[in-house]
Design a protein around this motif. Sequence first.
Motif, short mmCIF file in Angstrom:
data_model
loop_
_atom_site.label_atom_id
_atom_site.label_comp_id
_atom_site.label_asym_id
_atom_site.label_seq_id
_atom_site.Cartn_x
_atom_site.Cartn_y
_atom_site.Cartn_z
N ILE A 128 0.83 -1.21 0.00
CA ILE A 128 0.00 0.00 0.00
C ILE A 128 0.87 1.26 0.00
O ILE A 128 0.35 2.36 -0.14
N GLY A 129 2.20 1.08 0.16
CA GLY A 129 3.11 2.22 0.05
C GLY A 129 2.88 3.31 1.07
O GLY A 129 2.75 3.04 2.27
N GLN A 130 2.77 4.55 0.60
CA GLN A 130 2.65 5.70 1.51
C GLN A 130 1.36 5.68 2.32
O GLN A 130 1.27 6.34 3.36
N GLN A 131 0.35 4.91 1.89
CA GLN A 131 -0.90 4.81 2.65
C GLN A 131 -0.70 4.09 3.98
O GLN A 131 -1.57 4.11 4.86
N ALA A 132 0.47 3.45 4.13
CA ALA A 132 0.78 2.79 5.41
C ALA A 132 0.79 3.81 6.54
O ALA A 132 0.37 3.51 7.66
N GLY A 133 1.29 5.01 6.25
CA GLY A 133 1.37 6.06 7.27
C GLY A 133 0.01 6.46 7.82
O GLY A 133 -0.22 6.38 9.03
N ALA A 148 -7.11 5.31 17.41
CA ALA A 148 -8.24 4.53 17.91
C ALA A 148 -7.89 3.73 19.16
O ALA A 148 -8.64 3.74 20.15
N ILE A 149 -6.73 3.02 19.14
CA ILE A 149 -6.42 2.12 20.26
C ILE A 149 -5.00 2.28 20.81
O ILE A 149 -4.64 1.61 21.78
N GLY A 150 -4.20 3.17 20.20
CA GLY A 150 -2.86 3.39 20.71
C GLY A 150 -1.89 2.27 20.38
O GLY A 150 -1.39 1.57 21.27
N ILE A 151 -1.61 2.06 19.08
CA ILE A 151 -0.68 0.99 18.69
C ILE A 151 0.73 1.31 19.18
O ILE A 151 1.12 2.47 19.31
N THR A 152 1.50 0.26 19.45
CA THR A 152 2.88 0.44 19.92
C THR A 152 3.91 0.07 18.87
O THR A 152 5.09 0.38 19.01
N GLY A 153 3.47 -0.61 17.81
CA GLY A 153 4.42 -1.00 16.77
C GLY A 153 3.71 -1.48 15.52
O GLY A 153 2.49 -1.72 15.51
N VAL A 154 4.48 -1.62 14.43
CA VAL A 154 3.95 -2.02 13.13
C VAL A 154 4.79 -3.17 12.57
O VAL A 154 6.01 -3.18 12.71
N ILE A 155 4.12 -4.14 11.95
CA ILE A 155 4.80 -5.17 11.16
C ILE A 155 4.39 -4.98 9.71
O ILE A 155 3.19 -4.93 9.40
N GLY A 157 8.39 3.07 0.43
CA GLY A 157 7.41 4.08 0.81
C GLY A 157 6.70 3.71 2.10
O GLY A 157 6.47 4.57 2.95
N ALA A 158 6.38 2.42 2.27
CA ALA A 158 5.71 1.97 3.49
C ALA A 158 6.60 2.18 4.71
O ALA A 158 6.15 2.66 5.75
N ILE A 159 7.88 1.82 4.59
CA ILE A 159 8.81 1.97 5.72
C ILE A 159 8.96 3.43 6.10
O ILE A 159 8.84 3.80 7.28
N SER A 160 9.22 4.28 5.11
CA SER A 160 9.45 5.70 5.42
C SER A 160 8.17 6.35 5.94
O SER A 160 8.21 7.18 6.85
N ALA A 161 7.01 5.96 5.37
CA ALA A 161 5.74 6.55 5.79
C ALA A 161 5.43 6.21 7.24
O ALA A 161 5.07 7.07 8.04
N VAL A 162 5.59 4.94 7.60
CA VAL A 162 5.29 4.51 8.96
C VAL A 162 6.28 5.13 9.95
O VAL A 162 5.90 5.61 11.02
N SER A 163 7.56 5.15 9.59
CA SER A 163 8.56 5.69 10.51
C SER A 163 8.34 7.18 10.77
O SER A 163 8.57 7.66 11.88
#
Length: 448
Positions: free
Chosen positions: A219-224, A233-240, A252-258
Amino acid sequence: MVLEGLGRSLRNIIERITGSTNVSERLVKDVVRDLQRVLLQSDVNVQSVLEFTRRIEDRANNEKPAAGRSIKDHIVGIIYDELIDLIDNGEGLKFRPQTIMIVGLYGQGKTTTAGKLALLFSKKGFSVGLIAGDVHRPAAYDQLRQLGEKINVEVYGKPEERDAAKIVEDGIEHFRGKKVVIIDTSGRHSLEVDLIQELKNIDKVANPQEKILVLDSQIGQQAGPQAETFHNAIGITGVILTKMDGTAKGGGAISAVSKTHSRIVCIGTGEHIRDLEPFDASKFISRLLGMGDLTSLANLAKEEIGENQEVLDSGKAIMSGKFTLSDMYHQLEAMNKVGPLEKIVSFIPGMSRIGEKINYEESQERLRTSKYIIDSMTEEEKNDPTIIRASRARRIAIGSGTDIHKVRELIKQYNNSKKAVKSMMGDRKTRKQFMKQMGMMDLSNLER
């Protein structure tokens, strides 16, 4: 291999720098332009790319190399540092006793990832329990149970129960003696109100230390934005991030999420149950740039093989130049346990270019065939292949389902390997240095 297209493009840029006769401002501008192009093609956010390349150009033109370091190495080092900074998000997966809640939309790979995560913790020596908290998707419980059986991890679930929070509450009690409990939850096609409420109910009864969002990296930049929405919504602590094996949008997914200040804890690098890696920005970039990651390869080998004495002894024998076909067999088995050849090559410094030319499917098949041939030999033949004449070769070929040509080819390869190792290790000083680096004793003077 992880983001192979991006990695190949970045390696081409690095080679342009190292292969140049003169590092000028013009070369720096060309390199910056090439970096912008390949990162944008990998779906990295435009603003992030511009900031990233602006820093590189500024540092390359104004920073002086450290004493004894060439200008080429200095610029490559700048690119390496800035790439890490672009995707770095702090500490990755924490190996400690904990309860982990897995969340995400439909089709992101939550259930499979829950199994992969359970395997990671099991390999580290933790007792693990899996809770099937997805009450909406048909066969979700069966899928998790099958994964659990494959990795020898117990799964708790109640297929007839429709209250997810109740299942999780009972599961937490059931796994009270486990060090790590992983909860698989339901997904939706979008963040619907009932999904959010169900996740909040599970969060309340489980009180997890980690709430990990699983995202498809395609999904690329939509990951962010997705990470942000779940976090609100629930306070996530991390992403896989899943499906990182070659996707153009993975960067894009890595940079967007970070950039949303979410931790990337792991990346999924394939469909196999073992294809989940704790995320480390510096190691990730090292492999992208072809610098390898021998530390991770050694750790992976230790996890898959352990302190297998046969493998250790055969490795020492091979490096001494005095080895048998049995020693070769143990090493082939070890390689198969560590993972596909393509994955192993990505960990080895300087192998990226060679790796691009390897027909991995053909090479993997050749390794399997070699094992079948050696399996069909007697101990006497394994220890002394010179006794293998036509009649023996015919018997071995029939037993291995191959032909005499392949049997003779393997013996020729074995003899060439022995000659190559003896030639490489011929100089005693070189041999001692190599053995020391490999943590081996110098066995070349010992009789087998």
